[in-house]
Design a protein around this motif. Structure first.
Motif, short mmCIF file in Angstrom:
data_model
loop_
_atom_site.label_atom_id
_atom_site.label_comp_id
_atom_site.label_asym_id
_atom_site.label_seq_id
_atom_site.Cartn_x
_atom_site.Cartn_y
_atom_site.Cartn_z
N ILE B 142 0.82 -1.21 0.00
CA ILE B 142 0.00 0.00 0.00
C ILE B 142 0.85 1.25 0.00
CG2 ILE B 142 -1.92 -1.04 1.24
CD1 ILE B 142 -0.74 0.46 3.77
N SER B 143 0.21 2.34 -0.39
CA SER B 143 0.87 3.63 -0.20
C SER B 143 -0.18 4.68 0.14
CB SER B 143 1.66 4.02 -1.45
OG SER B 143 0.79 4.54 -2.41
N ILE B 144 0.16 5.52 1.07
CA ILE B 144 -0.75 6.60 1.45
C ILE B 144 -0.09 7.91 1.10
CG2 ILE B 144 -1.79 7.78 3.40
CD1 ILE B 144 -2.23 5.02 4.66
N SER B 145 -0.77 8.72 0.32
CA SER B 145 -0.14 9.94 -0.19
C SER B 145 -0.31 11.09 0.80
CB SER B 145 -0.76 10.31 -1.54
OG SER B 145 -2.06 10.82 -1.32
N ARG B 146 0.53 12.10 0.59
CA ARG B 146 0.39 13.31 1.40
C ARG B 146 -1.00 13.92 1.22
NH1 ARG B 146 5.79 14.73 2.54
NH2 ARG B 146 7.00 13.16 1.49
N GLY B 147 -1.47 13.89 -0.03
CA GLY B 147 -2.77 14.46 -0.35
C GLY B 147 -3.89 13.84 0.47
N GLN B 148 -3.83 12.50 0.61
CA GLN B 148 -4.89 11.82 1.36
C GLN B 148 -4.88 12.24 2.81
OE1 GLN B 148 -3.62 7.92 0.27
NE2 GLN B 148 -5.46 7.57 -0.97
N VAL B 149 -3.68 12.31 3.39
CA VAL B 149 -3.57 12.70 4.80
C VAL B 149 -4.08 14.13 4.99
CG1 VAL B 149 -2.01 13.03 6.73
CG2 VAL B 149 -1.65 11.13 5.15
N LEU B 150 -3.62 15.00 4.10
CA LEU B 150 -4.00 16.41 4.19
C LEU B 150 -5.52 16.57 4.05
CD1 LEU B 150 -2.40 19.07 4.43
CD2 LEU B 150 -2.78 19.37 1.98
N THR B 151 -6.10 15.87 3.07
CA THR B 151 -7.55 15.98 2.85
C THR B 151 -8.31 15.54 4.09
OG1 THR B 151 -7.08 15.24 0.63
CG2 THR B 151 -9.38 15.41 1.23
N LEU B 152 -7.85 14.41 4.64
CA LEU B 152 -8.57 13.89 5.80
C LEU B 152 -8.48 14.86 6.97
CD1 LEU B 152 -10.22 11.62 6.89
CD2 LEU B 152 -8.15 10.45 7.59
N ILE B 153 -7.27 15.38 7.22
CA ILE B 153 -7.10 16.27 8.37
C ILE B 153 -7.92 17.55 8.19
CG2 ILE B 153 -5.45 17.72 9.63
CD1 ILE B 153 -3.34 15.56 9.06
N ILE B 154 -7.76 18.19 7.03
CA ILE B 154 -8.49 19.45 6.81
C ILE B 154 -9.99 19.18 6.73
CG2 ILE B 154 -8.80 21.41 5.25
CD1 ILE B 154 -5.90 21.26 4.59
N GLY B 155 -10.35 18.07 6.10
CA GLY B 155 -11.77 17.72 6.02
C GLY B 155 -12.38 17.59 7.41
N VAL B 156 -11.69 16.87 8.29
CA VAL B 156 -12.20 16.66 9.65
C VAL B 156 -12.29 18.00 10.38
CG1 VAL B 156 -11.63 15.72 11.93
CG2 VAL B 156 -11.50 14.27 9.91
N ILE B 157 -11.23 18.81 10.27
CA ILE B 157 -11.24 20.11 10.95
C ILE B 157 -12.40 20.97 10.45
CG2 ILE B 157 -9.98 22.30 11.19
CD1 ILE B 157 -7.40 20.67 11.19
N PHE B 158 -12.60 20.95 9.13
CA PHE B 158 -13.63 21.81 8.57
C PHE B 158 -15.04 21.33 8.95
CE2 PHE B 158 -15.77 24.35 5.31
CZ PHE B 158 -15.11 25.54 5.51
N VAL B 159 -15.21 20.02 8.98
CA VAL B 159 -16.52 19.48 9.38
C VAL B 159 -16.78 19.84 10.84
CG1 VAL B 159 -17.79 17.36 9.88
CG2 VAL B 159 -16.68 17.66 7.67
N LEU B 160 -15.75 19.69 11.69
CA LEU B 160 -15.90 20.08 13.10
C LEU B 160 -16.26 21.56 13.21
CD1 LEU B 160 -12.95 18.22 14.87
CD2 LEU B 160 -15.39 17.71 15.02
N PHE B 161 -15.59 22.37 12.41
CA PHE B 161 -15.87 23.81 12.41
C PHE B 161 -17.33 24.06 12.02
CE2 PHE B 161 -16.34 27.36 9.37
CZ PHE B 161 -16.26 28.41 10.26
N LEU B 162 -17.78 23.38 10.97
CA LEU B 162 -19.16 23.58 10.51
C LEU B 162 -20.17 23.23 11.59
CD1 LEU B 162 -19.43 22.18 6.90
CD2 LEU B 162 -19.84 24.51 7.66
#
Lengths: 238, 295
Positions: B142-162
């Motif tokens: 497997i490989s996990i990209s920087r993009g995936q990690v970044l999306t997940l982190i920012i996505g979670v933060i933004f959903v929490l913010f909302l």
């Protein structure tokens, strides 16, 4: 503003919903510090008067003055900011929101003073304080009515419009609610009340107006109306 | 096991995109009272704007900014059109808003397929996606990209913010009051048009951020992407229960994980079809949505 100045002055007000005339040539005054009651059967136009004063309906003709200023065409949120608040027919509490959120909605335009206002409301209505994180849908009818009144107080109003508070409540609860209104009035709030429970309403009011199908048929002090033979026969069953 | 964990992680990144899109869709439905199923098309439009600015100037931050601003602009500019037919709040004419949304979607999709990059799919620069730096974690399988990690982190933060905004702030209270009872909200002094406009602006910001996250996660976009996402967002919202914000959060994440797991173990190109078959079964069993509609 001195005592005995009108806080609300409605003159020759007519309102229509499309082709249907709801109110014809209504004139009403509420003096500062008064409880004034609008009595009449369903469809007499009580709610229409309340909602028009509040700014939710646009009148066809006539003038409305609040605290000496014309408020014709002024939207609801501005009137609320200006010191008027409605306790709607059927309470109008938001049942999916918590008691606290409902109260804070009342302070929507005045959040700075919300904390001190909350304290006052919880002092007057301890039951609301005990249930502040419950959703309003879990409250009983009487508690909802208290919530609707508490929400009105959160807005720091000078005049409270109370639309048919007794509907759907047990008689003993109605007495509680009316006592609350009397106490609020003693604290200085002017109250425009609409009621089908004519006897109880006139008992707590200073003056009253009688409405029939959108027209005003009679007005006078509460005592005059209570002793008027025609009123007694039509509304008091005596 | 390693593959499963990786695919779940993949799915959560993708799912957080769905959650953002569904939440925007639900907010517009609840507060502004429109069925804007072309909202994801607006988001893809912002991806294109972002790409165009990045390609023209070579500056990634400027592209990000342009993407976010364009989503806000499209939302606020189209708001009067929706509000015009919504003037009589309370008596909601949701059908007419669907036609406007559909038209907007078609026009934007046409613009994307004719004017940008001669209609070819666009690819975002490595400076945005971080693909040139290689995977963040990679093992044999497997490989996990920087993009995936970044999306997940920012996505979670933004959903929490909302959700914080919706449940803990003045504007959020007004949004929820209108969502429950527009006429009642009006009677207690909540200005409907103004609050509706705030919800357009908020969903604009949400759309813009989602556009940038999608650019990072997917690395590319095509004109048809918006329609495809539009279908999924509508499906997620209905399956969760129309207007159910918390339900949308859960079902959005589940759909992302479901798709990723299908892609990991079965034929990847069938993931849409399989996901829709499963959603079809769920909706047959629960016609009002898993968590119930809030309308």
């Amino acid at each position: 503003m001195a005592q005995n100045d009108p806080i609300l002055k409605i003159k020759n007000l007519s309102v229509a919903y499309g082709q249907v005339k709801a109110l014809t040539d209504i004139s009403i005054e509420v003096l500062k510090g008064e409880i004034v009651v609008l009595v009449g059967a369903n469809g007499a136009g009580k709610t229409s008067i309340m909602e028009t004063v509040l700014g939710a309906n646009v009148p066809v003709s006539g003038t409305i003055e609040f605290k000496g200023k014309s408020i014709g065409g002024v939207p609801v949120d501005k009137n609320v900011r200006n010191g008027m608040y409605l306790v709607p027919e059927g309470r109008g509490v938001f049942s999916s929101m918590t008691v606290m959120d409902n109260l804070l909605l009342g302070a929507h335009h005045n959040l700075k003073n919300a904390d001190s206002k909350l304290e006052l409301v919880f002092d007057s209505f301890p039951v609301l304080g005990n249930r502040k994180s419950q959703v309003a849908g879990t409250l009983s009818g009487g508690e909802r009515q208290m919530l609707a009144i508490g929400r009105a107080l959160m807005s720091s109003p000078e005049m409270i419009l109370v639309d048919e508070p007794s509907i759907g409540l047990a008689p003993i609860i109605v007495n509680d609610i009316f006592e609350i209104l009397v106490n609020l009035n003693k604290e200085g709030y002017s109250i425009l009340l609409s009621e089908q429970n004519v006897y109880k309403a006139l008992k707590i009011a200073h003056r009253g107006y009688i409405l029939e199908t959108g027209k005003m048929t009679k007005h006078g002090t509460a005592d005059e109306l209570l002793n008027d033979p025609a009123v007694r026969e039509a509304y008091l069953g005596a | 096991m390693e593959v499963l964990i990786a695919q779940i992680f993949n799915g959560l990144s993708l799912g957080s995109i769905y959650v953002l899109l569904v939440t925007g869709f639900n907010l517009l439905l609840l507060v502004a009272m429109i069925i804007h199923f072309s909202f994801p098309v607006v988001v893809v439009f912002s991806m294109y704007v972002s790409w165009a600015v990045m390609t023209a100037t070579g500056m990634v931050p400027l592209g990000i900014l342009a993407g976010i601003l364009s989503a806000i602009a499209v939302n606020v500019v189209t708001a009067p059109m929706f509000q015009h037919i919504m003037k009589k709040r309370g008596s909601v004419d949701i059908n007419a808003t669907m036609v406007i949304s559909m038209g907007m979607g078609m026009i934007i999709t046409d613009i994307l397929s004719h004017t940008f990059n001669q209609g070819f799919p666009i690819a975002f620069p490595d400076a945005l996606t971080g693909n040139d730096k290689g995977a963040l974690i990679s093992t044999r399988l497997i490989s996990i990209s920087r993009g995936q990690v970044l999306t997940l982190i920012i996505g979670v933060i933004f959903v929490l913010f909302l959700f914080w905004l919706l449940y803990k702030t003045r504007a959020g209270r007004a949004f929820r009051a209108i969502a429950e009872d527009p006429n009642g909200a009006k009677l207690v002094g909540i200005p409907l048009l103004k609050t509706g406009l705030q919800s357009y602006a908020l969903t604009g910001i949400l759309g813009g951020v989602t556009a940038v996250l999608m650019a990072v996660l997917l690395g590319s976009a095509s004109a048809g992407l918006g329609d495809q996402l539009g279908h999924k967002v509508l499906a997620v919202s209905i399956i969760a229960g129309l207007g159910n914000l918390k339900g949308g959060l859960i079902i959005g994440l589940l759909l992302g994980v479901l798709e990723a797991v299908i892609q990991g173990y079965l034929a990847g190109s069938w993931s849409n079809a399989i996901a829709f078959i499963i959603m079809l079964i769920v909706i047959l069993a629960k016609p009002k949505g898993v968590f119930g509609s809030s309308l």
